[in-house]
Structures are given as C-alpha cells and as structure tokens.
Write a protein that holds these residues in place. Sequence first.
Motif, PDB file in Angstrom:
ATOM      1  N   ARG A 148       0.852  -1.183   0.000  1.00 28.49           N
ATOM      2  CA  ARG A 148       0.000   0.000   0.000  1.00 28.49           C
ATOM      3  C   ARG A 148       0.891   1.237   0.000  1.00 28.49           C
ATOM      4  NH1 ARG A 148      -5.079  -0.647  -1.260  1.00 28.49           N
ATOM      5  NH2 ARG A 148      -5.702   1.155   0.001  1.00 28.49           N
ATOM      6  N   TRP A 149       0.341   2.331  -0.479  1.00 26.79           N
ATOM      7  CA  TRP A 149       1.023   3.613  -0.465  1.00 26.79           C
ATOM      8  C   TRP A 149       0.269   4.571   0.453  1.00 26.79           C
ATOM      9  CZ3 TRP A 149       5.374   4.476  -3.600  1.00 26.79           C
ATOM     10  CH2 TRP A 149       5.614   3.526  -4.592  1.00 26.79           C
ATOM     11  N   TYR A 150       0.988   5.507   1.060  1.00 30.92           N
ATOM     12  CA  TYR A 150       0.290   6.567   1.769  1.00 30.92           C
ATOM     13  C   TYR A 150       1.069   7.866   1.626  1.00 30.92           C
ATOM     14  CZ  TYR A 150       3.335   5.943   5.959  1.00 30.92           C
ATOM     15  OH  TYR A 150       4.393   5.866   6.839  1.00 30.92           O
ATOM     16  N   GLY A 151       0.328   8.979   1.827  1.00 27.33           N
ATOM     17  CA  GLY A 151       0.933  10.287   1.639  1.00 27.33           C
ATOM     18  C   GLY A 151       1.240  11.024   2.913  1.00 27.33           C
ATOM     19  N   ASN A 214       5.348  10.740   6.363  1.00 28.50           N
ATOM     20  CA  ASN A 214       5.888  11.326   5.142  1.00 28.50           C
ATOM     21  C   ASN A 214       5.609  12.828   5.162  1.00 28.50           C
ATOM     22  OD1 ASN A 214       6.897  11.282   2.322  1.00 28.50           O
ATOM     23  ND2 ASN A 214       4.770  11.716   1.786  1.00 28.50           N
ATOM     24  N   CYS A 215       4.462  13.198   5.750  1.00 29.67           N
ATOM     25  CA  CYS A 215       4.072  14.584   6.001  1.00 29.67           C
ATOM     26  C   CYS A 215       3.936  14.780   7.508  1.00 29.67           C
ATOM     27  CB  CYS A 215       2.743  14.887   5.302  1.00 29.67           C
ATOM     28  SG  CYS A 215       2.859  15.074   3.503  1.00 29.67           S
ATOM     29  N   PRO A 216       3.799  16.018   7.951  1.00 28.74           N
ATOM     30  CA  PRO A 216       3.753  16.250   9.395  1.00 28.74           C
ATOM     31  C   PRO A 216       2.471  15.828  10.101  1.00 28.74           C
ATOM     32  CG  PRO A 216       4.556  18.207   8.235  1.00 28.74           C
ATOM     33  CD  PRO A 216       4.018  17.272   7.202  1.00 28.74           C
ATOM     34  N   SER A 217       1.295  15.922   9.412  1.00 32.74           N
ATOM     35  CA  SER A 217       0.021  15.949  10.137  1.00 32.74           C
ATOM     36  C   SER A 217      -0.872  14.752   9.859  1.00 32.74           C
ATOM     37  CB  SER A 217      -0.755  17.220   9.772  1.00 32.74           C
ATOM     38  OG  SER A 217       0.022  18.367  10.016  1.00 32.74           O
ATOM     39  N   TYR A 218      -1.715  14.473  10.861  1.00 25.53           N
ATOM     40  CA  TYR A 218      -2.820  13.540  10.694  1.00 25.53           C
ATOM     41  C   TYR A 218      -3.972  14.007  11.573  1.00 25.53           C
ATOM     42  CZ  TYR A 218      -1.590  10.875  15.040  1.00 25.53           C
ATOM     43  OH  TYR A 218      -1.329  10.470  16.330  1.00 25.53           O
ATOM     44  N   GLY A 219      -5.130  13.338  11.416  1.00 22.77           N
ATOM     45  CA  GLY A 219      -6.257  13.616  12.292  1.00 22.77           C
ATOM     46  C   GLY A 219      -6.800  15.020  12.218  1.00 22.77           C
ATOM     47  N   GLY A 220      -6.646  15.701  11.086  1.00 19.84           N
ATOM     48  CA  GLY A 220      -7.192  17.048  10.946  1.00 19.84           C
ATOM     49  C   GLY A 220      -6.349  18.127  11.589  1.00 19.84           C
ATOM     50  N   THR A 282      -3.235  -3.096  14.388  1.00 21.00           N
ATOM     51  CA  THR A 282      -3.583  -2.841  12.992  1.00 21.00           C
ATOM     52  C   THR A 282      -3.275  -1.379  12.705  1.00 21.00           C
ATOM     53  OG1 THR A 282      -5.342  -4.498  12.948  1.00 21.00           O
ATOM     54  CG2 THR A 282      -5.440  -2.758  11.289  1.00 21.00           C
ATOM     55  N   THR A 283      -2.514  -1.119  11.660  1.00 17.01           N
ATOM     56  CA  THR A 283      -2.099   0.247  11.359  1.00 17.01           C
ATOM     57  C   THR A 283      -3.210   1.000  10.620  1.00 17.01           C
ATOM     58  OG1 THR A 283      -1.104  -0.315   9.224  1.00 17.01           O
ATOM     59  CG2 THR A 283       0.303  -0.492  11.178  1.00 17.01           C
ATOM     60  N   TYR A 284      -3.125   2.331  10.710  1.00 21.14           N
ATOM     61  CA  TYR A 284      -4.010   3.218   9.956  1.00 21.14           C
ATOM     62  C   TYR A 284      -3.136   4.185   9.171  1.00 21.14           C
ATOM     63  CZ  TYR A 284      -8.377   1.525  11.846  1.00 21.14           C
ATOM     64  OH  TYR A 284      -9.466   0.725  12.134  1.00 21.14           O
ATOM     65  N   ALA A 285      -3.315   4.204   7.845  1.00 17.95           N
ATOM     66  CA  ALA A 285      -2.532   5.073   6.961  1.00 17.95           C
ATOM     67  C   ALA A 285      -3.456   6.106   6.342  1.00 17.95           C
ATOM     68  CB  ALA A 285      -1.855   4.247   5.866  1.00 17.95           C
ATOM     69  N   ASP A 286      -3.118   7.377   6.451  1.00 14.12           N
ATOM     70  CA  ASP A 286      -3.987   8.459   5.984  1.00 14.12           C
ATOM     71  C   ASP A 286      -5.388   8.337   6.596  1.00 14.12           C
ATOM     72  OD1 ASP A 286      -1.910   9.389   4.363  1.00 14.12           O
ATOM     73  OD2 ASP A 286      -2.580   8.212   2.630  1.00 14.12           O
ATOM     74  N   GLU A 288      -6.990   5.627   7.112  1.00 11.51           N
ATOM     75  CA  GLU A 288      -7.672   4.449   6.600  1.00 11.51           C
ATOM     76  C   GLU A 288      -7.077   3.178   7.197  1.00 11.51           C
ATOM     77  OE1 GLU A 288     -10.303   4.302   3.714  1.00 11.51           O
ATOM     78  OE2 GLU A 288     -10.498   5.966   5.121  1.00 11.51           O
ATOM     79  N   ARG A 289      -7.942   2.230   7.540  1.00  8.90           N
ATOM     80  CA  ARG A 289      -7.469   0.940   8.063  1.00  8.90           C
ATOM     81  C   ARG A 289      -6.527   0.311   7.045  1.00  8.90           C
ATOM     82  NH1 ARG A 289      -8.485  -4.617   9.231  1.00  8.90           N
ATOM     83  NH2 ARG A 289      -8.733  -4.969  11.486  1.00  8.90           N
ATOM     84  N   SER A 290      -5.356  -0.119   7.509  1.00  7.65           N
ATOM     85  CA  SER A 290      -4.343  -0.617   6.587  1.00  7.65           C
ATOM     86  C   SER A 290      -3.869  -2.002   7.024  1.00  7.65           C
ATOM     87  CB  SER A 290      -3.183   0.388   6.498  1.00  7.65           C
ATOM     88  OG  SER A 290      -2.384   0.123   5.379  1.00  7.65           O
ATOM     89  N   LEU A 291      -2.567  -2.239   7.062  1.00 10.58           N
ATOM     90  CA  LEU A 291      -2.023  -3.565   7.278  1.00 10.58           C
ATOM     91  C   LEU A 291      -1.735  -3.823   8.755  1.00 10.58           C
ATOM     92  CD1 LEU A 291       0.546  -3.658   4.315  1.00 10.58           C
ATOM     93  CD2 LEU A 291      -1.846  -4.402   4.308  1.00 10.58           C
ATOM     94  N   ASP A 292      -1.862  -5.083   9.154  1.00 12.49           N
ATOM     95  CA  ASP A 292      -1.470  -5.479  10.506  1.00 12.49           C
ATOM     96  C   ASP A 292       0.052  -5.472  10.618  1.00 12.49           C
ATOM     97  OD1 ASP A 292      -4.146  -5.949  10.973  1.00 12.49           O
ATOM     98  OD2 ASP A 292      -4.006  -8.126  10.796  1.00 12.49           O
ATOM     99  N   LEU A 293       0.546  -5.138  11.824  1.00 16.73           N
ATOM    100  CA  LEU A 293       1.972  -5.301  12.081  1.00 16.73           C
ATOM    101  C   LEU A 293       2.299  -6.790  12.086  1.00 16.73           C
ATOM    102  CD1 LEU A 293       2.734  -2.681  14.887  1.00 16.73           C
ATOM    103  CD2 LEU A 293       2.893  -2.420  12.412  1.00 16.73           C
ATOM    104  N   PRO A 294       3.510  -7.162  11.601  1.00 20.83           N
ATOM    105  CA  PRO A 294       4.650  -6.315  11.229  1.00 20.83           C
ATOM    106  C   PRO A 294       4.530  -5.738   9.821  1.00 20.83           C
ATOM    107  CG  PRO A 294       5.237  -8.618  10.939  1.00 20.83           C
ATOM    108  CD  PRO A 294       3.844  -8.606  11.517  1.00 20.83           C
TER     109      PRO A 294
END
Length: 308
Positions: A148-151, A214-220, A282-286, A288-294
């Motif tokens: 997956r990719w995220y910004g 990759n960028c500074p911010s999340y969560g608004g 479980t990770t969240y990218a941008d 959005e629910r994403s991949l489980d660790l590792p």
Amino acid sequence: MTAEDHPGSTPDTPVAVLANPTAGRGRNRGLLVPLLSRLATGGRPVRLLEAGSADEAEAACHAAVAEGAGALVAVGGDGTLHRALQAVAGTGIPFGPVPAGTGNDFAADTGYPPDPLAAAEVIAAALRAGRSHPVDLARLTSPTGPPRWYGAVLAAGFDAIVNERANRMRWPRGRRRYDLAILVELARLRPRRYKLRLDGEPHEVDAVLVAVGNCPSYGGGMRICPDADPTDGLLDVVVGGRLDRRTLIRVKPSIYQGTHVRHPLVHSYRVRSVELAAEGITTYADGERSLDLPVTVTAVPGALRLLR
C-alpha cells in the motif's frame, strides 16, 4: 513509467475525478458542479468516476489509469485521497487533491489552499501550464498483504487502537463514537513492546504512540511528525514511550503545535526505511485501516507528481 512516456502527457486525454459525496459529513456536496467547472478550465475533458464504496472508488481509479487518464483528481478528505493514491503512485500520472473532508492533512501539508474551489483553481492552472511537481510517498509492505502507499502519516500506536475500537462500535454516531473510543482505550492504556529496525539498526522500545510520517500531520491538523518533509526522501518516526494515562492526556493537545516532541519520553528519528513489529496492532494510513503489524515502510522519493 514517467510522465513523459505516459499517454496522459498529451493535452486531449481526460482528467478523471473521484469525488466522495459524504466527505466532510456531506457539507461540500453542493460544490461538485462548480468544482467540475473549475477543473474543466484546465483545458482537458473531465470525467467523473462512479463508485458506491471505498473499494469501488479505488478500483475505479485503477481502471481510469489503465484506460489512459491524463491526470487524476480526488475530491474529499485524506481517506478519499488515500484510495486514489493507490492508482497513481509511481506512474508519473499527475494528481490533484481537492480538500473537502473532515481531515485534509495531505493537501494542506503539500501546499494546497483549504478552500475546495481555490484548490481546484490551482489544479486547473497546473493543467493549463502542463506543470507538476514531484513529492515523496511512503510504501507500506507486509508479509500478509499486498503493498500500500500513503501520503501523510501511518499510525501504529494508541491512535490506531482508538480507530480500530471506533470502527467496531455501532453507537454513538459521528464524532461522539470516536470520543467514546478514546475513553475506553485510555482506561486500557498500557505500553506495548515494539521492535523497530531503523535503516537496518535494531531498537526495542515500550511505547504507547508510534507514527511514521511522510508529512507532518494527521487527524485534521495534529502535527504528530512536525519536522516531516514530503520532499526530502526520508520518513520521520515519532515514538512516545512509557506515557501513563495522565501524561498522555497532558501531552496530547500539544500535538497540534508539534511541541510534544520536546517531552523527554518522546523520541524522533529520520530514516529511509523502518521495519515495525508489535503484537495486536492494525495500522491506519492516511486515516484508513491498513495492514497489521509487522510492516516495512519505505520512503519513495518523487513517487507522486502533484498538479500545482
């Protein structure tokens, strides 16, 4: 593939537009027609993609790219942009984010105005000029799922756990569900053992907050990785160690200013890649629910070309 050898480099190829009508709790629904009109001033045919779900939206973006779209524009929040990114990352096809959601961190951190119509004007001007600028993306891989990719930011600590809790809850609706999930998980707060490899160097830490930006911010607007720069070819990893409940509550508001990194239990690293493992996350990218660790996260310089 580069922008130069993709058919989208010709001026008559269409601009595909993905629009999420529910973004921002629907408050920008009436803007779609004027937004499309603004984008049409870029001198390209504009084609609105049809999708009834997030998965359909991602599939529609992939199909548009495969059919030769000259550019892709996503109208919505970070979640909508995340779905669109999967289709254009690494292709050289120009991309334009129109911020119209509750969280618009990627668009804000890459220089777009917060007003959707103003952002559409910026994108149209870039289309007219044939101009795009490269920015980095993060590539996320796992032993169990496709890449997956995220910004913006990958959350892999307390905030990811709260998101997971909120997504399982049926009541209440809206923001109150997230607030309740925070209270539930604060009551259960405990540090978890993380194994990290930062550019190959192993680390083991007990932590409650882990973010890879990759960028500074999340969560608004929460500047969790305040020094992250999407043009430096690097990722910023922020780890909040053995923060107890009271300390986390005290530190959390300072994330909006990015001053949490001054706390003695918060550590920051700048790397090209990070391997991250922990039990039950479980990770969240941008957002959005994403991949489980590792997972392994790698910075990919210039993986996206932005219309601005």
